[in-house]
Write an enzyme that holds these catalytic residues in place. Sequence first.
Site, short mmCIF file in Angstrom:
data_model
loop_
_atom_site.label_atom_id
_atom_site.label_comp_id
_atom_site.label_asym_id
_atom_site.label_seq_id
_atom_site.Cartn_x
_atom_site.Cartn_y
_atom_site.Cartn_z
N ASP A 55 39.93 -82.07 -41.19
CA ASP A 55 40.28 -82.47 -39.82
C ASP A 55 39.33 -81.86 -38.80
OD1 ASP A 55 41.77 -83.83 -37.97
OD2 ASP A 55 43.37 -82.34 -37.86
N ASN B 185 46.15 -93.50 -40.69
CA ASN B 185 44.87 -93.57 -39.97
C ASN B 185 44.44 -95.01 -39.63
OD1 ASN B 185 43.47 -90.67 -41.68
ND2 ASN B 185 44.31 -90.79 -39.61
C1 IPE Z 1 45.10 -85.96 -41.24
O1 IPE Z 1 44.44 -85.84 -40.05
C2 IPE Z 1 44.47 -87.02 -42.08
C3 IPE Z 1 43.15 -86.71 -42.62
C4 IPE Z 1 42.48 -85.63 -42.42
C5 IPE Z 1 42.60 -87.73 -43.45
P1 IPE Z 1 44.91 -86.60 -38.72
O2 IPE Z 1 43.94 -86.23 -37.68
O3 IPE Z 1 45.08 -88.05 -39.01
O4 IPE Z 1 46.35 -85.97 -38.47
P2 IPE Z 1 47.20 -85.87 -37.14
O5 IPE Z 1 47.28 -87.25 -36.57
O6 IPE Z 1 46.49 -84.92 -36.23
O7 IPE Z 1 48.52 -85.33 -37.58
C1 IPE Z 2 39.60 -86.12 -39.70
O1 IPE Z 2 39.03 -85.89 -38.46
C2 IPE Z 2 39.04 -87.33 -40.39
C3 IPE Z 2 39.99 -88.44 -40.57
C4 IPE Z 2 41.24 -88.42 -40.22
C5 IPE Z 2 39.47 -89.63 -41.20
P1 IPE Z 2 39.65 -86.55 -37.16
O2 IPE Z 2 38.99 -87.88 -36.94
O3 IPE Z 2 41.12 -86.59 -37.24
O4 IPE Z 2 39.17 -85.54 -36.04
P2 IPE Z 2 39.99 -85.10 -34.76
O5 IPE Z 2 41.30 -84.54 -35.26
O6 IPE Z 2 40.17 -86.31 -33.92
O7 IPE Z 2 39.12 -84.06 -34.12
MG MG Z 3 42.55 -85.26 -36.66
#
Ligand code: IPE
Ligand code: IPE
Ligand code: MG
Length: 240
Positions: free
Chosen positions: A21, A69
Amino acid sequence: MVKANLPEGTRVPCHVGVIMDGNGRWAKKRGLPRKFGHREGAKTFREITRHAKRLGISYITYYAFSTENWKRPQDEVDAIMELFEKYLDEVRDFIEENIRVRFIGDRSKLSESLQRKMASVEEDSKNFDSMTLVLAINYGGRDEIAHSCRVLAGKVRRGELEPDDIDTELIERNLYTEEIPPVDLVIRPSGEQRLSNFMIWQAAYAEFYYTNILWPDFKGSDLEAAVLDYSERNRRFGGI
Ligand code: IPE
Ligand code: IPE
Ligand code: MG
């Protein structure tokens, strides 16, 4: 090559789960579109996988794309899917390192070409044993449990199983993780302290490690810090 610096006697977790993340925030901080963060995060994934192998971790599972996602803007979802296609070509390199690759999640929503690549990487690496690398793509813990229940309900309908025979072991055997052991340590970078539907069944007794570092900045030394922290914990599993 980075050397592993763990002191003698460190208890290394058998199965580490990583919630990758913070890619979006990493890019935003630099004034770049979010997809650049995902590209950078993919580099970290390769580095950390090799480091995990050096540390003697047997299973490492990465949360790459959740069932939630899909809610993101279409251009971001498209960019992530494109990256997976590339990732998978690169994941082939791991095969040369004797690493077994597995995927968990609902594949039916992914493109045919991605599904084909996933199946072929799994097939070509199935007998390797230095480490198992698990990629969670279109994965959701709730979806996984529902999937297991559907399989068991089908068996009941066909008369192959009695409802009373359904126990936690049977549900577990029909999860996407099948023969993969429960997760011992879940690492979540980026400052969020939640599971976000990651391995909710398998992490029932996992230890959690949170750090504010964004995933693209996560280094081998951060993995070592998490393992050391884990090594100090007293896991009781409900006992004393
Ligand atoms: C969790 O991250 C999913 C992945 C890292 C693939 P998200 O960024 O989607 O989670 P939330 O929305 O902050 O809970
Ligand atoms: C995690 O990084 C990757 C996926 C969920 C695919 P994020 O895209 O959630 O990054 P932030 O949380 O917006 O910084
Ligand atoms: Mg995220």
